[in-house]
Write a protein that holds these residues in place. Sequence first.
Motif, PDB file in Angstrom:
ATOM      1  N   LEU A   1     -13.978  -6.872   0.924  1.00 37.42           N
ATOM      2  CA  LEU A   1     -12.835  -6.688   0.032  1.00 37.42           C
ATOM      3  C   LEU A   1     -12.686  -5.219  -0.370  1.00 37.42           C
ATOM      4  CD1 LEU A   1     -10.522  -7.942  -1.597  1.00 37.42           C
ATOM      5  CD2 LEU A   1     -12.172  -8.387  -3.423  1.00 37.42           C
ATOM      6  N   ALA A   2     -13.792  -4.539  -0.604  1.00 38.02           N
ATOM      7  CA  ALA A   2     -13.733  -3.118  -0.964  1.00 38.02           C
ATOM      8  C   ALA A   2     -13.075  -2.310   0.155  1.00 38.02           C
ATOM      9  CB  ALA A   2     -15.129  -2.587  -1.261  1.00 38.02           C
ATOM     10  N   LYS A   3     -13.347  -2.706   1.402  1.00 36.33           N
ATOM     11  CA  LYS A   3     -12.776  -2.010   2.548  1.00 36.33           C
ATOM     12  C   LYS A   3     -11.278  -2.312   2.696  1.00 36.33           C
ATOM     13  CE  LYS A   3     -15.475  -1.266   6.525  1.00 36.33           C
ATOM     14  NZ  LYS A   3     -16.191  -1.863   7.640  1.00 36.33           N
ATOM     15  N   ILE A   4     -10.940  -3.599   2.722  1.00 39.36           N
ATOM     16  CA  ILE A   4      -9.526  -3.950   2.924  1.00 39.36           C
ATOM     17  C   ILE A   4      -8.680  -3.618   1.709  1.00 39.36           C
ATOM     18  CG2 ILE A   4      -9.959  -5.689   4.686  1.00 39.36           C
ATOM     19  CD1 ILE A   4      -9.543  -7.811   2.515  1.00 39.36           C
ATOM     20  N   GLY A   5      -9.293  -3.619   0.544  1.00 40.88           N
ATOM     21  CA  GLY A   5      -8.566  -3.291  -0.678  1.00 40.88           C
ATOM     22  C   GLY A   5      -8.235  -1.821  -0.810  1.00 40.88           C
ATOM     23  N   ASN A   6      -8.588  -1.058   0.224  1.00 43.06           N
ATOM     24  CA  ASN A   6      -8.247   0.367   0.271  1.00 43.06           C
ATOM     25  C   ASN A   6      -7.411   0.640   1.525  1.00 43.06           C
ATOM     26  OD1 ASN A   6      -8.213   3.022  -0.594  1.00 43.06           O
ATOM     27  ND2 ASN A   6     -10.099   3.545   0.472  1.00 43.06           N
ATOM     28  N   MET A   7      -6.536  -0.306   1.857  1.00 41.71           N
ATOM     29  CA  MET A   7      -5.720  -0.194   3.062  1.00 41.71           C
ATOM     30  C   MET A   7      -4.919   1.101   3.108  1.00 41.71           C
ATOM     31  SD  MET A   7      -2.836  -2.793   4.524  1.00 41.71           S
ATOM     32  CE  MET A   7      -1.896  -2.349   5.994  1.00 41.71           C
ATOM     33  N   SER A   8      -4.483   1.582   1.971  1.00 38.75           N
ATOM     34  CA  SER A   8      -3.658   2.802   1.936  1.00 38.75           C
ATOM     35  C   SER A   8      -4.384   3.997   2.550  1.00 38.75           C
ATOM     36  CB  SER A   8      -3.222   3.119   0.513  1.00 38.75           C
ATOM     37  OG  SER A   8      -4.348   3.370  -0.308  1.00 38.75           O
TER      38      SER A   8
ATOM     39  N   PRO B   1       3.120   7.530  -0.674  1.00 36.21           N
ATOM     40  CA  PRO B   1       1.910   7.541  -1.510  1.00 36.21           C
ATOM     41  C   PRO B   1       2.048   6.655  -2.757  1.00 36.21           C
ATOM     42  CG  PRO B   1       2.359   9.745  -0.711  1.00 36.21           C
ATOM     43  CD  PRO B   1       3.539   8.880  -0.296  1.00 36.21           C
ATOM     44  N   SER B   2       3.253   6.559  -3.288  1.00 39.94           N
ATOM     45  CA  SER B   2       3.466   5.719  -4.471  1.00 39.94           C
ATOM     46  C   SER B   2       3.330   4.220  -4.176  1.00 39.94           C
ATOM     47  CB  SER B   2       4.838   6.015  -5.079  1.00 39.94           C
ATOM     48  OG  SER B   2       5.859   5.749  -4.131  1.00 39.94           O
ATOM     49  N   ASP B   3       3.254   3.850  -2.892  1.00 38.79           N
ATOM     50  CA  ASP B   3       3.076   2.444  -2.493  1.00 38.79           C
ATOM     51  C   ASP B   3       1.605   2.025  -2.489  1.00 38.79           C
ATOM     52  OD1 ASP B   3       5.837   2.216  -1.924  1.00 38.79           O
ATOM     53  OD2 ASP B   3       5.537   2.852   0.165  1.00 38.79           O
ATOM     54  N   SER B   4       0.690   2.966  -2.663  1.00 39.84           N
ATOM     55  CA  SER B   4      -0.747   2.689  -2.471  1.00 39.84           C
ATOM     56  C   SER B   4      -1.249   1.479  -3.245  1.00 39.84           C
ATOM     57  CB  SER B   4      -1.591   3.907  -2.855  1.00 39.84           C
ATOM     58  OG  SER B   4      -1.361   4.950  -1.948  1.00 39.84           O
ATOM     59  N   THR B   5      -0.968   1.415  -4.521  1.00 37.55           N
ATOM     60  CA  THR B   5      -1.471   0.304  -5.347  1.00 37.55           C
ATOM     61  C   THR B   5      -0.958  -1.033  -4.834  1.00 37.55           C
ATOM     62  OG1 THR B   5      -1.588   1.761  -7.249  1.00 37.55           O
ATOM     63  CG2 THR B   5      -1.611  -0.596  -7.705  1.00 37.55           C
ATOM     64  N   HIS B   6       0.337  -1.097  -4.501  1.00 37.77           N
ATOM     65  CA  HIS B   6       0.926  -2.350  -4.011  1.00 37.77           C
ATOM     66  C   HIS B   6       0.332  -2.759  -2.666  1.00 37.77           C
ATOM     67  CE1 HIS B   6       3.862  -2.640  -7.190  1.00 37.77           C
ATOM     68  NE2 HIS B   6       4.282  -1.414  -6.938  1.00 37.77           N
ATOM     69  N   VAL B   7       0.210  -1.797  -1.760  1.00 32.44           N
ATOM     70  CA  VAL B   7      -0.314  -2.094  -0.426  1.00 32.44           C
ATOM     71  C   VAL B   7      -1.774  -2.549  -0.521  1.00 32.44           C
ATOM     72  CG1 VAL B   7      -0.966  -1.032   1.786  1.00 32.44           C
ATOM     73  CG2 VAL B   7       1.337  -0.689   0.850  1.00 32.44           C
ATOM     74  N   ASN B   8      -2.571  -1.884  -1.331  1.00 34.46           N
ATOM     75  CA  ASN B   8      -3.977  -2.264  -1.476  1.00 34.46           C
ATOM     76  C   ASN B   8      -4.108  -3.676  -2.060  1.00 34.46           C
ATOM     77  OD1 ASN B   8      -4.691   0.215  -0.442  1.00 34.46           O
ATOM     78  ND2 ASN B   8      -5.140   1.123  -2.426  1.00 34.46           N
ATOM     79  N   ALA B   9      -3.310  -3.984  -3.063  1.00 33.30           N
ATOM     80  CA  ALA B   9      -3.344  -5.326  -3.664  1.00 33.30           C
ATOM     81  C   ALA B   9      -2.857  -6.372  -2.675  1.00 33.30           C
ATOM     82  CB  ALA B   9      -2.499  -5.351  -4.931  1.00 33.30           C
ATOM     83  N   LEU B  10      -1.835  -6.048  -1.906  1.00 32.85           N
ATOM     84  CA  LEU B  10      -1.308  -6.972  -0.905  1.00 32.85           C
ATOM     85  C   LEU B  10      -2.368  -7.292   0.153  1.00 32.85           C
ATOM     86  CD1 LEU B  10       1.036  -8.517   0.416  1.00 32.85           C
ATOM     87  CD2 LEU B  10       1.693  -6.373   1.518  1.00 32.85           C
TER      88      LEU B  10
END
Length: 162
Positions: A37-44, A9-18
């Motif tokens: 972008l709103a969709k893919i930017g919430n990959m987590s 869960p702590s990876d969420s910000t990094h994964v979403n930005a990636l």
Amino acid sequence: MPVIREFLPSDSTHVNALAAQAFEQFKDAYYDWPAFLAKIGNMSALADVGEVIVAEVEGQIVGAVAYVGPGAPKAEFFRPEWPIMRMLVVAPTSRGQGIGRALAQECLRRAKRDGASAFALHTSEFMQVALSMYQRIGFKLVSRAPAIHGVEYGVYVKELDD
């Protein structure tokens, strides 16, 4: 080689930005880039329906993918029994180092673990680097998928050997 590990869960910000960084090069292809972008930017959020896997190099997350197993909720153009790969993303500065292939191979390993006979994904023809990698691994186009914000997609399947 990257370290492949489970998403935390702590990876969420990094994964979403990636994910946003990885798709940035295609922004002119989608007619509604902000919505996409709103969709893919919430990959987590894919962790709610599947297993998100990350690739790290020297402690930095440089790639991620979601594995969605057989029977799990997925788009209706996929057969319910197919495990699928969603949102394979690699940091633009880390491409060409085998990270995408390592993540795809991990998804294939999980599909075999789950007893699947086939594995699927969907992608667009203009994603040339990813598509050629998938084809080298053995994925074949089986049908068209609905367009996403004006971009055509195809469904690709790889038959799995025992």
